[in-house]
Motif scaffolding. Sequence first.
Motif, PDB file in Angstrom:
ATOM      1  N   VAL A 211       0.819  -1.219   0.000  1.00  0.00           N
ATOM      2  CA  VAL A 211       0.000   0.000   0.000  1.00  0.00           C
ATOM      3  C   VAL A 211       0.849   1.264   0.000  1.00  0.00           C
ATOM      4  CG1 VAL A 211      -0.216   0.024   2.525  1.00  0.00           C
ATOM      5  CG2 VAL A 211      -1.991   1.087   1.109  1.00  0.00           C
ATOM      6  N   ASP A 212       2.018   1.220   0.615  1.00  0.00           N
ATOM      7  CA  ASP A 212       2.861   2.417   0.632  1.00  0.00           C
ATOM      8  C   ASP A 212       3.415   2.719  -0.750  1.00  0.00           C
ATOM      9  OD1 ASP A 212       4.284   0.040   0.867  1.00  0.00           O
ATOM     10  OD2 ASP A 212       6.001   1.001   1.813  1.00  0.00           O
ATOM     11  N   SER A 213       3.757   1.685  -1.504  1.00  0.00           N
ATOM     12  CA  SER A 213       4.272   1.904  -2.849  1.00  0.00           C
ATOM     13  C   SER A 213       3.200   2.502  -3.763  1.00  0.00           C
ATOM     14  CB  SER A 213       4.772   0.575  -3.427  1.00  0.00           C
ATOM     15  OG  SER A 213       5.264   0.743  -4.737  1.00  0.00           O
ATOM     16  N   ILE A 214       1.954   2.020  -3.626  1.00  0.00           N
ATOM     17  CA  ILE A 214       0.883   2.461  -4.522  1.00  0.00           C
ATOM     18  C   ILE A 214       0.280   3.794  -4.091  1.00  0.00           C
ATOM     19  CG2 ILE A 214      -1.462   1.906  -5.305  1.00  0.00           C
ATOM     20  CD1 ILE A 214      -0.627  -1.041  -5.337  1.00  0.00           C
ATOM     21  N   LEU A 215      -0.068   3.926  -2.823  1.00  0.00           N
ATOM     22  CA  LEU A 215      -0.772   5.128  -2.361  1.00  0.00           C
ATOM     23  C   LEU A 215       0.157   6.262  -1.963  1.00  0.00           C
ATOM     24  CD1 LEU A 215      -3.769   3.726  -0.278  1.00  0.00           C
ATOM     25  CD2 LEU A 215      -3.555   4.109  -2.727  1.00  0.00           C
ATOM     26  N   ILE A 216       1.450   5.987  -1.849  1.00  0.00           N
ATOM     27  CA  ILE A 216       2.402   7.045  -1.494  1.00  0.00           C
ATOM     28  C   ILE A 216       3.332   7.340  -2.667  1.00  0.00           C
ATOM     29  CG2 ILE A 216       4.267   7.746   0.043  1.00  0.00           C
ATOM     30  CD1 ILE A 216       1.618   7.683   1.470  1.00  0.00           C
ATOM     31  N   MET A 493      14.416  -2.578  -3.527  1.00  0.00           N
ATOM     32  CA  MET A 493      13.687  -3.832  -3.313  1.00  0.00           C
ATOM     33  C   MET A 493      12.232  -3.581  -2.964  1.00  0.00           C
ATOM     34  SD  MET A 493      15.508  -6.461  -3.947  1.00  0.00           S
ATOM     35  CE  MET A 493      14.489  -7.710  -3.214  1.00  0.00           C
ATOM     36  N   ALA A 494      11.689  -2.433  -3.370  1.00  0.00           N
ATOM     37  CA  ALA A 494      10.299  -2.116  -3.032  1.00  0.00           C
ATOM     38  C   ALA A 494       9.351  -2.936  -3.892  1.00  0.00           C
ATOM     39  CB  ALA A 494      10.036  -0.637  -3.242  1.00  0.00           C
ATOM     40  N   GLY A 495       8.441  -3.648  -3.251  1.00  0.00           N
ATOM     41  CA  GLY A 495       7.381  -4.334  -3.976  1.00  0.00           C
ATOM     42  C   GLY A 495       7.847  -5.423  -4.922  1.00  0.00           C
ATOM     43  N   ARG A 496       8.934  -6.122  -4.593  1.00  0.00           N
ATOM     44  CA  ARG A 496       9.412  -7.177  -5.486  1.00  0.00           C
ATOM     45  C   ARG A 496       8.456  -8.368  -5.488  1.00  0.00           C
ATOM     46  NH1 ARG A 496      12.844  -5.167  -9.178  1.00  0.00           N
ATOM     47  NH2 ARG A 496      14.435  -3.894  -8.225  1.00  0.00           N
ATOM     48  N   GLY A 497       7.773  -8.603  -4.365  1.00  0.00           N
ATOM     49  CA  GLY A 497       6.717  -9.612  -4.357  1.00  0.00           C
ATOM     50  C   GLY A 497       7.184 -11.047  -4.250  1.00  0.00           C
ATOM     51  N   THR A 498       8.489 -11.277  -4.055  1.00  0.00           N
ATOM     52  CA  THR A 498       9.001 -12.637  -3.932  1.00  0.00           C
ATOM     53  C   THR A 498       9.855 -12.745  -2.675  1.00  0.00           C
ATOM     54  OG1 THR A 498       9.087 -12.799  -6.352  1.00  0.00           O
ATOM     55  CG2 THR A 498      10.306 -14.454  -5.099  1.00  0.00           C
ATOM     56  N   ASP A 499       9.541 -13.697  -1.817  1.00  0.00           N
ATOM     57  CA  ASP A 499      10.306 -13.874  -0.588  1.00  0.00           C
ATOM     58  C   ASP A 499      11.672 -14.475  -0.881  1.00  0.00           C
ATOM     59  OD1 ASP A 499       8.553 -12.814   1.177  1.00  0.00           O
ATOM     60  OD2 ASP A 499       7.633 -14.712   1.769  1.00  0.00           O
ATOM     61  N   ILE A 500      12.672 -14.041  -0.107  1.00  0.00           N
ATOM     62  CA  ILE A 500      14.003 -14.630  -0.197  1.00  0.00           C
ATOM     63  C   ILE A 500      14.093 -15.691   0.901  1.00  0.00           C
ATOM     64  CG2 ILE A 500      16.473 -14.206   0.011  1.00  0.00           C
ATOM     65  CD1 ILE A 500      15.953 -11.347  -0.957  1.00  0.00           C
ATOM     66  N   GLN A 501      14.114 -16.948   0.495  1.00  0.00           N
ATOM     67  CA  GLN A 501      14.132 -18.045   1.451  1.00  0.00           C
ATOM     68  C   GLN A 501      15.549 -18.574   1.590  1.00  0.00           C
ATOM     69  OE1 GLN A 501      11.218 -20.902   0.172  1.00  0.00           O
ATOM     70  NE2 GLN A 501       9.612 -19.366  -0.063  1.00  0.00           N
ATOM     71  N   LEU A 502      15.986 -18.761   2.829  1.00  0.00           N
ATOM     72  CA  LEU A 502      17.337 -19.258   3.075  1.00  0.00           C
ATOM     73  C   LEU A 502      17.463 -20.672   2.518  1.00  0.00           C
ATOM     74  CD1 LEU A 502      18.054 -18.013   6.721  1.00  0.00           C
ATOM     75  CD2 LEU A 502      18.359 -16.839   4.540  1.00  0.00           C
ATOM     76  N   GLY A 503      18.563 -20.911   1.820  1.00  0.00           N
ATOM     77  CA  GLY A 503      18.774 -22.207   1.190  1.00  0.00           C
ATOM     78  C   GLY A 503      18.210 -22.290  -0.213  1.00  0.00           C
ATOM     79  N   GLY A 504      17.423 -21.275  -0.621  1.00  0.00           N
ATOM     80  CA  GLY A 504      16.856 -21.258  -1.962  1.00  0.00           C
ATOM     81  C   GLY A 504      15.377 -21.565  -1.968  1.00  0.00           C
ATOM     82  N   ASN A 505      14.752 -21.326  -3.108  1.00  0.00           N
ATOM     83  CA  ASN A 505      13.316 -21.522  -3.274  1.00  0.00           C
ATOM     84  C   ASN A 505      13.061 -22.880  -3.935  1.00  0.00           C
ATOM     85  OD1 ASN A 505      10.674 -21.368  -4.779  1.00  0.00           O
ATOM     86  ND2 ASN A 505      10.585 -19.406  -3.701  1.00  0.00           N
ATOM     87  N   VAL A 506      12.354 -23.752  -3.220  1.00  0.00           N
ATOM     88  CA  VAL A 506      12.112 -25.120  -3.711  1.00  0.00           C
ATOM     89  C   VAL A 506      11.353 -25.111  -5.030  1.00  0.00           C
ATOM     90  CG1 VAL A 506      10.946 -27.291  -3.230  1.00  0.00           C
ATOM     91  CG2 VAL A 506      12.160 -26.101  -1.397  1.00  0.00           C
ATOM     92  N   GLU A 507      10.273 -24.293  -5.107  1.00  0.00           N
ATOM     93  CA  GLU A 507       9.408 -24.311  -6.296  1.00  0.00           C
ATOM     94  C   GLU A 507      10.176 -23.914  -7.545  1.00  0.00           C
ATOM     95  OE1 GLU A 507       6.500 -25.626  -6.131  1.00  0.00           O
ATOM     96  OE2 GLU A 507       6.733 -25.861  -3.957  1.00  0.00           O
TER      97      GLU A 507
END
Length: 920
Positions: A211-216, A493-507
Motif C-alpha cells: 500500500v505504501d508503494s501504490i498510495l504514497i 527492493m520495493a514491492g518485489r513480491g518474492t520472498d528470499i528463502q534461506l537455502g533457496g526456493n524449492v518451487e
Amino acid sequence: MLNTIIKSVFGSANDRYVKSLRKIVTQINALEPQVQALSDEDLQAQTAKLRDLIDNGAKLDDILPEAFATVREASVRVFGMRHFDVQLIGGIVLHRGEIAEMRTGEGKTLMATLAVYLNALEGKGVHVVTVNDYLARRDAAEMGRLYNWLGLTVGVIVPGMGEETKRDAYNADITYGTNNEFGFDYLRDNMKHERSQMCQRPFNFAIVDEVDSILIDEARTPLIISGPTEDKSELYVALDEVAREIPADWLDIDEKVKRVQLTEDGLEEIEKILLDKGLLATPNLYDVENTQVVHHLDQALVANFARKRDTDYIVKDGKVVIIDEFTGRMMDGRRWSNGLHQAVEAKEGVRIEPENQTMASITFQNYFRMYPKLSGMTGTAATEAAEFWDIYKVGVVEIPTNLPVARIDEEDEFYKNTADKFGAIARAIKEKQEIGQPVLVGTVSIEKSELLSQYLDKEGVTHSVLNARFHEQEARIVAQAGRFGAVTIATNMAGRGTDIQLGGNVEYRIQDELGEMPEGPERDEAVARIRAEVAEEKKRVIAAGGLFVLGTERHESRRIDNQLRGRSGRQGDPGLSRFYLCLEDDLLRIFGPDTLFSKMMKSNLADGEAIGSKWLSKAIETAQKKVEARNYDMRKQVVQYDDVMNDQRKVVYEQRAEIMDSEAVDDVVVDMRHDTINTIVGTACPPGSYPEQWDIAGLKQKVEDIFGLQPPFEEWLEEDQVEPELLEERLRTMTDAMTEEKINSSDPAIWRVVEKDVLLRQLDHHWKEHLATLDALRQVIWMRSIAQKQPINEYKQEAFGLFETMLDTLREEVTKILFRAELRIEPPQPQQLPELPDFLTGHIDPLTGLDNSADGDGSEMRPELFGSLAGSPRAAFGPGGANPDNPFANLDISRNAPCPCGSGNKYKHCHGAVSERQIV
C-alpha cells in the motif's frame, strides 16, 4: 522521558489496540475444533450458510469469527497452511478498513484471504490491488484455489483483455488487478456511450498490497489518458542543439527539484542565439508569440542538465524508458508530460513521439477515496502514517511478528568518497561469500549497481545483477538470493513480491531442473531430493549467519531502506544488515546539512578509513525526513489541484451516467435550450438597463446563428413596458413550437436517440477541451504568487469560472446542433456501439516493465469520436477482422495482444490490421 515510562508500563496505543483484537482471535480459535470436524462438503457449504445470515440482516462483524475459522480450516485443506494468530489479527485490521504493517515473510498474501472472503460474502465485489501484473496473476491463481474451493468466483484484470472478459472479471466475487488497470478502467468506462459497454460495477471494498508503494510513491503523478497533438520534432531538435551550447555559468541548476533556469546574463545571450537561428517570432524572448519556444527551451535544459541517462531513464530499443526512482524498474509506456519526454528523446537522438492532449485523468488519491472501505498491507507504513490518515483517512496498525526478529541491524559505516566505499563493500562481500553467507546488495540506481559489479569482478566475486535492464529474470534471481554463497545486487527492493528463502526456493528449483520431466515416480523422487538439498543448504546458511543485507547508499525515503532491511530475518531466521555511506552520496550531497560536510572534512579521514556514530546516523535521518516532507508536499499539492478537478469530474461523470441510463433526454435538452435563451438575452439586455442600452443587433445575430430564426424584435420593442423576461418567453415559445414541429415531422423515437447521442458526444468533447485548458492553467498559475496570491486559491477560482463557461458553451452547442439537424432515412444498418480509441495511457505499471498502454505510439488515435456532431460523415476504424485473409477474425483477440501467428507484432499491426469504412 515520561512518555517512555508510560509506554513501558501500559504499552503503546498500537499495542493496546492489538491486544483488544486478541479477544476476537480467542473466539475464532474456540470455533476451530467445531470447524475441523466438518467434512469437505459441509465446510464448503459454510459459504451459503453465511450468505443466508447476511441476507437475513446479520452484519459482517457478527459472522467474522465463523468466517475466519472457515477460511483457516479451508486453507489447511487446500494449501496445507494454517493461519497464525497474528495473521488473524491482520485479517481483522484489513476488514476494519485499516492498514496492516506486517514484516516481510510473515504471510501477508495468506492473511488477506480472511478479509477478502468475509467481505466477498456480500456479493458486492472485492478488489485486491497489486503492484504488478505478475503478482495479480500469481495471487489470483494461487489464492483463487482457496476461494473457488469455498464457492466464490475469482477474476483477474490484466492489460490486453477483451471487453467481455474484463466485464466477467469485474462481476466476480473477488477481482485481482494492478492499481493502474483499475484506475484506467474507471476512466475508460466514463468515456463509453452505453451502460452495457462499461466494465466496473459500483465500488465496495479494496485491499491494496504494498500500500505504501501504490498510495504514497505512485501517488505523485496522476493517471492520464491522452491523445497526440501536432508534430513538433524539428523544434525539439533545434532547441536541443541550443541547450547543448549553453555553458554551465549561464544556468541556475536545482538538483533537489530537477529544475534548470537561465541566469540574467544567460537570458540575454540565449536571446541572441535564438534570434540568429531564426527560432524567435519577435526580438523579445518573452513576447506572447515566443511562449512555445521558451517553454520547450526550458524542457531542453532540464533534459540536458537535470535528467541523467541510466539514473532517470534508459534507452532501450530506440525508445526512452523512464526508471522508477523508488523501485529501479522500467516504466514502459509511461512518459513525462509537457514536452519533457520529447526533449529527452531529442537529446538521445531517438524517434520523437508527438505530445499528447489529456482526455481523462485522475489521481490515485481521488480514485481510491471512492471506495467506501479501503485497507492495505505492507512491511513499511508507520513512517507515513500521518499521510495515510490525512489523505485517505485510514490508520496504520503494526502487526506483531509470529516469531521474534533475530536480525542484527549494525551501525552505518561512513567513508570519504565513492571509491573507498565501494572498495570496502567489495571486500566485505568477498569475506561473506568465502564463509558461504548469502549477500543481498541494495543500490539506488542502475549506474551504481553496474559500478559495484565492476568492483566485484576485480575481487573475483561471483554475483547476479537485478535492475531495470534484466527485469525478465527478476523473480528467479530474487527467489534464489538466499542460497549458500549467493551474491545479488538489486536496484531497490520495493514491492518485489518474492520472498528470499534461506537455502533457496524449492518451487523455482523444481521448475528450473524438472520442468520437462513428466509426472511419475522418477519425478517424485527428484522433487524429494531437491527438498532435502534445500533443507540441508538452509542449515548451512543459518550457520553462516543468515542473509546479509548491505545497502550501498541511503535512499531518500526511510521506507525503502526499511524494505531492504526487511528482506533479511524472515520468520525468525537470523540475519544481518549494514549500510555503507560516503560524502558523495546524492542524499548527503543534495540534502545533507552543511555542517555535516564541514565536520566530516575537518576530521581528515585517511583513504579507506571508515567511521560510524549515532550523530552521523541522526544527521542522515534528518536529511531523509526533509526529503520525505518535500515529497509529501508535492503529493499534497497534486491532491489539492486534482480535488478542484475532481468536483467537476464527479458532476460530468454523474451526468454521463444519467444520460446513458435514460431512455430519453428531451427534458435535459429543453432545459438546455431555455438556459441558452436566458443567457443570450441576459447578455444583450443586462438587468437594470434601459431598452435603449440593449444590444438588439447582437441578440438578433446570436439568435440567427444558434436557431436560424429572425424574430421581429423591432415590433416587440415598440410595445409598452417590454422587459427582457418577455423576450425570453417569446423566444422559448417560438423555439419550442419549431422543435415540436421538427419532431412530429420525423420519427420521435429516432429523434430521442439523436438527442442522446449528440448530448453525450458534445459533453465528452467539451470536457476534453476543458481538461486541456485546466492543464495549461495549472502550468502558469504559480506566477500569481509573485503578486502575493495563493496559487491554489487562484486556481480554484479560475477553474470554477472555466467550468461555468464550459457548461454554457455545451448548452449552446447542443442546442445549435439539434435545432439545425435534419434526419435522413437510410436503409437500416446492424447496430454497432462506438468503440473507444486506442488512447495513450500514462502512469503505466511501474513495477513490471510491461507495456499496459493501449497503443504505445499513438498512431491509431481516433479523436473524431469526440468531435462535433454536425452531421457530416467521418471515418471510423474497427478492430481486427476487416482483412478477409485474416484467419483469426472470429476470435476474441485484443488489438494490443501479440498476434497468434507468432510474428511478434501486436495483433492490430499484423493480421488484425484495420481498414476504413464510412459511417453516418
